[in-house]
Design a protein around this motif. Structure first.
Motif, PDB file in Angstrom:
ATOM      1  N   ALA A 185       0.818  -1.210   0.000  1.00 47.07           N
ATOM      2  CA  ALA A 185       0.000   0.000   0.000  1.00 47.07           C
ATOM      3  C   ALA A 185       0.849   1.256   0.000  1.00 47.07           C
ATOM      4  O   ALA A 185       0.399   2.313  -0.454  1.00 47.07           O
ATOM      5  CB  ALA A 185      -0.933   0.001   1.207  1.00 47.07           C
ATOM      6  N   LEU A 186       2.088   1.182   0.483  1.00 45.76           N
ATOM      7  CA  LEU A 186       2.967   2.345   0.504  1.00 45.76           C
ATOM      8  C   LEU A 186       3.320   2.811  -0.905  1.00 45.76           C
ATOM      9  O   LEU A 186       3.711   3.952  -1.099  1.00 45.76           O
ATOM     10  CB  LEU A 186       4.248   2.038   1.285  1.00 45.76           C
ATOM     11  CG  LEU A 186       4.067   1.782   2.772  1.00 45.76           C
ATOM     12  CD1 LEU A 186       5.400   1.372   3.392  1.00 45.76           C
ATOM     13  CD2 LEU A 186       3.498   2.999   3.468  1.00 45.76           C
ATOM     14  N   VAL A 187       3.199   1.933  -1.878  1.00 45.84           N
ATOM     15  CA  VAL A 187       3.467   2.290  -3.265  1.00 45.84           C
ATOM     16  C   VAL A 187       2.167   2.607  -4.005  1.00 45.84           C
ATOM     17  O   VAL A 187       2.071   3.598  -4.723  1.00 45.84           O
ATOM     18  CB  VAL A 187       4.211   1.137  -3.985  1.00 45.84           C
ATOM     19  CG1 VAL A 187       4.375   1.433  -5.455  1.00 45.84           C
ATOM     20  CG2 VAL A 187       5.548   0.881  -3.323  1.00 45.84           C
ATOM     21  N   VAL A 188       1.161   1.783  -3.798  1.00 47.23           N
ATOM     22  CA  VAL A 188      -0.078   1.888  -4.569  1.00 47.23           C
ATOM     23  C   VAL A 188      -0.905   3.109  -4.176  1.00 47.23           C
ATOM     24  O   VAL A 188      -1.408   3.826  -5.047  1.00 47.23           O
ATOM     25  CB  VAL A 188      -0.901   0.590  -4.409  1.00 47.23           C
ATOM     26  CG1 VAL A 188      -2.237   0.695  -5.103  1.00 47.23           C
ATOM     27  CG2 VAL A 188      -0.120  -0.591  -4.950  1.00 47.23           C
ATOM     28  N   VAL A 189      -1.053   3.363  -2.885  1.00 50.37           N
ATOM     29  CA  VAL A 189      -1.909   4.463  -2.436  1.00 50.37           C
ATOM     30  C   VAL A 189      -1.402   5.827  -2.933  1.00 50.37           C
ATOM     31  O   VAL A 189      -2.198   6.615  -3.453  1.00 50.37           O
ATOM     32  CB  VAL A 189      -2.077   4.431  -0.896  1.00 50.37           C
ATOM     33  CG1 VAL A 189      -2.777   5.679  -0.395  1.00 50.37           C
ATOM     34  CG2 VAL A 189      -2.864   3.190  -0.487  1.00 50.37           C
ATOM     35  N   PRO A 190      -0.104   6.141  -2.816  1.00 48.27           N
ATOM     36  CA  PRO A 190       0.348   7.420  -3.378  1.00 48.27           C
ATOM     37  C   PRO A 190       0.142   7.522  -4.895  1.00 48.27           C
ATOM     38  O   PRO A 190      -0.133   8.613  -5.405  1.00 48.27           O
ATOM     39  CB  PRO A 190       1.835   7.468  -3.030  1.00 48.27           C
ATOM     40  CG  PRO A 190       1.961   6.606  -1.836  1.00 48.27           C
ATOM     41  CD  PRO A 190       0.956   5.512  -2.030  1.00 48.27           C
ATOM     42  N   CYS A 191       0.254   6.399  -5.606  1.00 48.20           N
ATOM     43  CA  CYS A 191       0.003   6.422  -7.056  1.00 48.20           C
ATOM     44  C   CYS A 191      -1.444   6.788  -7.351  1.00 48.20           C
ATOM     45  O   CYS A 191      -1.716   7.610  -8.239  1.00 48.20           O
ATOM     46  CB  CYS A 191       0.355   5.073  -7.677  1.00 48.20           C
ATOM     47  SG  CYS A 191       2.117   4.745  -7.735  1.00 48.20           S
ATOM     48  N   PHE A 192      -2.380   6.196  -6.601  1.00 45.99           N
ATOM     49  CA  PHE A 192      -3.792   6.553  -6.774  1.00 45.99           C
ATOM     50  C   PHE A 192      -4.011   8.031  -6.445  1.00 45.99           C
ATOM     51  O   PHE A 192      -4.766   8.728  -7.138  1.00 45.99           O
ATOM     52  CB  PHE A 192      -4.694   5.702  -5.884  1.00 45.99           C
ATOM     53  CG  PHE A 192      -4.885   4.291  -6.355  1.00 45.99           C
ATOM     54  CD1 PHE A 192      -4.950   3.973  -7.693  1.00 45.99           C
ATOM     55  CD2 PHE A 192      -4.997   3.257  -5.438  1.00 45.99           C
ATOM     56  CE1 PHE A 192      -5.129   2.673  -8.122  1.00 45.99           C
ATOM     57  CE2 PHE A 192      -5.171   1.945  -5.855  1.00 45.99           C
ATOM     58  CZ  PHE A 192      -5.238   1.655  -7.195  1.00 45.99           C
ATOM     59  N   ALA A 193      -3.366   8.517  -5.402  1.00 46.18           N
ATOM     60  CA  ALA A 193      -3.521   9.919  -5.007  1.00 46.18           C
ATOM     61  C   ALA A 193      -2.981  10.854  -6.096  1.00 46.18           C
ATOM     62  O   ALA A 193      -3.614  11.870  -6.409  1.00 46.18           O
ATOM     63  CB  ALA A 193      -2.811  10.172  -3.681  1.00 46.18           C
ATOM     64  N   ILE A 194      -1.836  10.511  -6.654  1.00 47.68           N
ATOM     65  CA  ILE A 194      -1.249  11.342  -7.711  1.00 47.68           C
ATOM     66  C   ILE A 194      -2.158  11.377  -8.936  1.00 47.68           C
ATOM     67  O   ILE A 194      -2.400  12.429  -9.523  1.00 47.68           O
ATOM     68  CB  ILE A 194       0.158  10.842  -8.069  1.00 47.68           C
ATOM     69  CG1 ILE A 194       1.116  11.148  -6.921  1.00 47.68           C
ATOM     70  CG2 ILE A 194       0.658  11.451  -9.368  1.00 47.68           C
ATOM     71  CD1 ILE A 194       2.466  10.468  -7.032  1.00 47.68           C
ATOM     72  N   VAL A 195      -2.684  10.216  -9.325  1.00 47.64           N
ATOM     73  CA  VAL A 195      -3.607  10.159 -10.466  1.00 47.64           C
ATOM     74  C   VAL A 195      -4.848  10.995 -10.180  1.00 47.64           C
ATOM     75  O   VAL A 195      -5.322  11.741 -11.053  1.00 47.64           O
ATOM     76  CB  VAL A 195      -3.983   8.691 -10.779  1.00 47.64           C
ATOM     77  CG1 VAL A 195      -5.178   8.608 -11.711  1.00 47.64           C
ATOM     78  CG2 VAL A 195      -2.796   7.960 -11.370  1.00 47.64           C
ATOM     79  N   ALA A 196      -5.374  10.921  -8.964  1.00 50.15           N
ATOM     80  CA  ALA A 196      -6.563  11.693  -8.615  1.00 50.15           C
ATOM     81  C   ALA A 196      -6.289  13.190  -8.693  1.00 50.15           C
ATOM     82  O   ALA A 196      -7.087  13.957  -9.250  1.00 50.15           O
ATOM     83  CB  ALA A 196      -7.044  11.309  -7.213  1.00 50.15           C
ATOM     84  N   VAL A 197      -5.149  13.609  -8.156  1.00 52.29           N
ATOM     85  CA  VAL A 197      -4.819  15.043  -8.172  1.00 52.29           C
ATOM     86  C   VAL A 197      -4.586  15.536  -9.601  1.00 52.29           C
ATOM     87  O   VAL A 197      -5.113  16.585  -9.995  1.00 52.29           O
ATOM     88  CB  VAL A 197      -3.585  15.324  -7.278  1.00 52.29           C
ATOM     89  CG1 VAL A 197      -3.058  16.724  -7.503  1.00 52.29           C
ATOM     90  CG2 VAL A 197      -3.948  15.122  -5.815  1.00 52.29           C
ATOM     91  N   LEU A 198      -3.817  14.805 -10.373  1.00 55.11           N
ATOM     92  CA  LEU A 198      -3.547  15.230 -11.752  1.00 55.11           C
ATOM     93  C   LEU A 198      -4.823  15.266 -12.591  1.00 55.11           C
ATOM     94  O   LEU A 198      -5.016  16.171 -13.404  1.00 55.11           O
ATOM     95  CB  LEU A 198      -2.496  14.321 -12.394  1.00 55.11           C
ATOM     96  CG  LEU A 198      -1.080  14.433 -11.817  1.00 55.11           C
ATOM     97  CD1 LEU A 198      -0.155  13.427 -12.493  1.00 55.11           C
ATOM     98  CD2 LEU A 198      -0.552  15.844 -11.947  1.00 55.11           C
ATOM     99  N   SER A 199      -5.687  14.285 -12.388  1.00 58.01           N
ATOM    100  CA  SER A 199      -6.961  14.277 -13.118  1.00 58.01           C
ATOM    101  C   SER A 199      -7.851  15.430 -12.672  1.00 58.01           C
ATOM    102  O   SER A 199      -8.559  16.029 -13.481  1.00 58.01           O
ATOM    103  CB  SER A 199      -7.689  12.951 -12.912  1.00 58.01           C
ATOM    104  OG  SER A 199      -6.948  11.900 -13.448  1.00 58.01           O
ATOM    105  N   GLY A 200      -7.812  15.740 -11.389  1.00 58.42           N
ATOM    106  CA  GLY A 200      -8.577  16.886 -10.894  1.00 58.42           C
ATOM    107  C   GLY A 200      -8.086  18.191 -11.484  1.00 58.42           C
ATOM    108  O   GLY A 200      -8.881  19.059 -11.868  1.00 58.42           O
ATOM    109  N   VAL A 201      -6.768  18.352 -11.580  1.00 56.78           N
ATOM    110  CA  VAL A 201      -6.194  19.553 -12.198  1.00 56.78           C
ATOM    111  C   VAL A 201      -6.596  19.618 -13.673  1.00 56.78           C
ATOM    112  O   VAL A 201      -6.982  20.686 -14.180  1.00 56.78           O
ATOM    113  CB  VAL A 201      -4.659  19.566 -12.030  1.00 56.78           C
ATOM    114  CG1 VAL A 201      -4.028  20.635 -12.898  1.00 56.78           C
ATOM    115  CG2 VAL A 201      -4.295  19.766 -10.569  1.00 56.78           C
TER     116      VAL A 201
END
Length: 141
Positions: free
Chosen positions: A117-133
């Motif tokens: 989860a230390l790798v996967v969760v930040p990846c999901f967060a980054i995708v969410a933020v970039l998609s939101g932008v």
């Protein structure tokens, strides 16, 4: 003079980015929360390698019997509900378990490695933020 009517060209991109941002955020919260809950639940428990003795029923209503040796050398055989255990676990397989040293037979659970989860969760967060932008930048005006 340019017209002030909003361009429909960006509307599909906006909707797609918005959907990806929502799902990315949902996965971040769900997976991250599950990892934190598993980590907290396993805190203070001992870890051992158990051997699967018997598997009955299916994952929703079956039982699994495992045998392991505690840190102090006691051999423990215990039965648990099959939910949460690996789907492909069969007799003779080895699985990692955690248990309370004070009640080894009554508290055995499958070990959940939260390091993934230390790798996967930040990846999901980054995708969410970039998609939101991206959704913000392509929003209809």
């Amino acid at each position: 003079m340019m017209s002030k009517t909003p361009s429909r060209r960006y509307r599909p991109v906006y909707i797609i980015c918005l959907v990806i941002a929502c799902f990315g955020g949902l996965l971040t919260v769900t997976w991250g929360g599950g990892a934190v809950a598993a980590s907290v639940e396993q805190m203070g428990k001992a870890r051992a390698t158990a051997r699967v003795l018997e598997v009955e029923g299916n994952r929703s209503s079956g039982h699994i019997t495992v045998e392991f040796t505690t840190r102090d050398g006691r051999r423990v055989e215990t039965d648990d509900k099959r939910r949460g255990w690996p789907a492909d676990a069969g007799p003779g397989d080895e699985v990692e378990v955690v248990y309370d040293p004070n009640d080894a037979a009554g508290s055995v659970q499958r070990f959940q490695d939260v390091r993934k989860a230390l790798v996967v969760v930040p990846c999901f967060a980054i995708v969410a933020v970039l998609s939101g932008v991206a959704a913000y930048r392509t929003r209809p005006r």
